[in-house]
Scaffold this active site. Structure first.
Site, PDB file in Angstrom:
ATOM      1  N   HIS A   3       0.842  -1.053   0.081  1.00 26.59           N
ATOM      2  CA  HIS A   3      -0.046   0.104   0.103  1.00 26.59           C
ATOM      3  C   HIS A   3       0.621   1.273  -0.035  1.00 26.59           C
ATOM      4  O   HIS A   3       1.177   1.627   1.125  1.00 26.59           O
ATOM      5  CB  HIS A   3      -0.898  -0.037   1.188  1.00 26.59           C
ATOM      6  N   HIS A   9       1.127   4.881  -2.204  1.00 25.37           N
ATOM      7  CA  HIS A   9       0.777   5.762  -3.360  1.00 25.37           C
ATOM      8  C   HIS A   9       1.899   6.497  -3.895  1.00 25.37           C
ATOM      9  O   HIS A   9       2.704   7.069  -3.037  1.00 25.37           O
ATOM     10  CB  HIS A   9      -0.207   6.861  -2.874  1.00 25.37           C
ATOM     11  N   HIS A  63       0.197  17.404  -6.826  1.00 30.90           N
ATOM     12  CA  HIS A  63      -0.224  17.033  -8.041  1.00 30.90           C
ATOM     13  C   HIS A  63       0.055  18.288  -9.028  1.00 30.90           C
ATOM     14  O   HIS A  63       0.552  18.190 -10.324  1.00 30.90           O
ATOM     15  CB  HIS A  63      -1.724  16.725  -8.129  1.00 30.90           C
ATOM     16  N   THR A 109      -3.092   7.116  -9.262  1.00 30.94           N
ATOM     17  CA  THR A 109      -4.153   7.520 -10.064  1.00 30.94           C
ATOM     18  C   THR A 109      -3.987   7.944 -11.439  1.00 30.94           C
ATOM     19  O   THR A 109      -2.979   9.346 -11.494  1.00 30.94           O
ATOM     20  CB  THR A 109      -4.714   8.670  -9.197  1.00 30.94           C
ATOM     21  N   ASP A 164     -10.115   7.803  -7.953  1.00 25.56           N
ATOM     22  CA  ASP A 164     -10.251   8.724  -7.082  1.00 25.56           C
ATOM     23  C   ASP A 164     -11.543   9.095  -6.779  1.00 25.56           C
ATOM     24  O   ASP A 164     -12.162   9.047  -7.733  1.00 25.56           O
ATOM     25  CB  ASP A 164      -9.373  10.092  -7.784  1.00 25.56           C
ATOM     26  N   GLY A 220      -8.624   8.245  -2.521  1.00 24.98           N
ATOM     27  CA  GLY A 220      -9.168   9.736  -2.474  1.00 24.98           C
ATOM     28  C   GLY A 220      -9.830  10.023  -1.191  1.00 24.98           C
ATOM     29  O   GLY A 220      -9.955   9.243  -0.256  1.00 24.98           O
ATOM     30  N   GLU A 250     -12.064   4.633   6.494  1.00 26.42           N
ATOM     31  CA  GLU A 250     -11.123   5.827   6.822  1.00 26.42           C
ATOM     32  C   GLU A 250     -11.859   6.765   7.605  1.00 26.42           C
ATOM     33  O   GLU A 250     -11.180   7.744   8.250  1.00 26.42           O
ATOM     34  CB  GLU A 250     -10.541   6.497   5.840  1.00 26.42           C
ATOM     35  N   ASP A 277       1.645   3.667   3.227  1.00 25.34           N
ATOM     36  CA  ASP A 277       0.634   4.574   2.508  1.00 25.34           C
ATOM     37  C   ASP A 277       1.434   5.703   1.873  1.00 25.34           C
ATOM     38  O   ASP A 277       1.258   5.713   0.419  1.00 25.34           O
ATOM     39  CB  ASP A 277      -0.162   5.217   3.851  1.00 25.34           C
TER      40      ASP A 277
END
Ligand code: IMP
Ligand code: ZN
Length: 365
Positions: free
Chosen positions: A13, A15, A65, A98, A169, A199, A229, A304
């Site tokens: 896991h 990202h 991003h 993503t 997302d 997301g 979450e 994460d």
């Protein structure tokens, strides 16, 4: 910590954009500041801040991003993320990201994923195996890694398997989610093995993604969901009904959810630092790791967002050891057991079992 680093580990896991190095994020942000695209003085403190709430984390992702979403930055952060995980003896990495569209940069979801693949190809300090293993006719002994004995700076290069998950997302539409699933199917021969739903958990409705997730599963892709979450009992039930192959977090589960999770045996990706930093659990002592671990429920420790939360996988094991009293043997078993939950094929699983088998002889247990 040294021992945790020396042990082979499996990361399931992570990202991509959350795994960006601080130094890279600052460098890219400064360059955009010089071009006048952003005001660097306004963002520097956002990047350097360490204690962020869950909603602040998502604000930081919006900034990341803006800073990273061009092809060359994506290639760079992919390369660096793989190098960083391999350097702490992660031997199998599932990296999730993503796919993003950005017309002004000529970026499509497909070209985004191609930039990620370029990043995997660009790694030279370690040997990366990311495409599925195919037994060629007449060559049953094709190696899983080519150039395994290569040296880098005079030392044997480490080996790492990498597989990709494409994330949907929670801001996306059903159509956009479906586009990601179709892309994942088309990219299977490049090591895309599954779909993740992630997301901001305060945004979006489960039903929006269900058609795409069902389609993904029908087509043989693996599915993992960010689940629980935030407090959303109905969504947690609906997600458990779907029977994903893994879930991430499970922080806001209630008694009924735990019962269902435990009877379904769905492995949980546990991200201790992330949960503490985002205040998803009140204290480490109250973390559900302890209950799941004692119940022998399948679980795997993960980072994460190693960049955003300033951690690494070895550190997550160290925290588990110091908070829950795990010894070396327990940590080694915990790490090894994750082989059973990976989304890659049995050939990779077999290779990983051998890696752990020989490591058991060499690391002091
Ligand atoms: P990317 O998919 O490579 O851009 O990685 C960053 C993205 O991952 C964020 O924008 C979120 O969509 C997702 N993400 C990262 N951390 C979390 C988390 O803790 N919960 C939910 N989603 C997350
Ligand atoms: Zn996550």
């Amino acid at each position: 910590m040294d021992w945790c680093e020396s042990m082979p580990k499996i990361e399931l896991h992570a990202h991509l954009n959350g795994s960006i190095r601080d130094s890279t994020l600052l460098e890219l942000a400064r360059a955009l500041g010089d071009k006048g695209v952003i005001d660097f003085s306004q963002v520097e403190h956002v990047i350097l801040k360490n204690d962020r709430s869950l909603s602040e984390v998502f604000k930081l992702f919006d900034l990341i991003h803006i800073v990273t979403t061009d092809h060359s930055s994506i290639t760079r952060i992919t390369k660096e993320a793989v190098e960083d995980f391999a350097s702490e003896n992660v031997v199998y990495l599932e990296l999730r990201t993503t796919p993003k569209k950005n017309d002004s940069l000529g970026m499509s979801k497909r070209s985004y994923v191609e930039a990620v693949l370029d990043g995997l190809r660009a790694v030279s300090s370690v040997v990366v195996a990311f495409t599925p293993y195919k037994v060629e006719p007449g060559n049953l002994s094709s190696p899983l890694f080519s150039g395994v004995n290569d040296k880098y700076n005079g030392n044997p290069r480490k080996r790492i398997f990498v597989r990709l998950l494409l994330s949907i997302d929670r801001r996306e539409t059903t159509e956009a989610a479906m586009e990601t699933v179709i892309l994942a199917l088309e990219m299977r021969h490049f090591g895309v093995v599954g779909i993740d739903l992630s997301g901001n958990p305060a945004v979006g409705e489960w039903m929006t993604y269900l058609p795409a997730l069902k389609f993904a599963r029908e087509q043989g892709l693996h599915v993992t969901l960010h689940c629980g979450e935030v407090l959303n009992s109905k969504e947690i039930h609906d997600m458990l009904d779907f029977l994903p192959q893994r879930i991430g977090h499970a922080c806001f589960f209630e008694e009924e959810h735990w019962k269902r999770l435990k009877s379904s045996n769905i492995p949980v990706e546990i991200c201790l630092t992330s949960n503490i930093r985002t205040l998803s659990v009140p204290t480490i002592d109250a973390h559900h790791f302890a209950d799941l671990y004692n119940a022998k429920h399948p679980l795997v420790l993960c980072t994460d967002d190693s960049g955003v939360f300033s951690t690494c996988l070895s550190n997550e094991y160290k925290i588990a050891a110091s908070s829950f009293g795990l010894g070396r043997k327990e940590m080694f078993e915990l790490s090894k057991n994750a082989i059973e939950f990976i989304f890659a094929d049995n050939v990779v699983k077999g290779d990983l079992r051998k890696t752990f088998y020989s490591a058991a002889e060499n690391v002091e247990l």
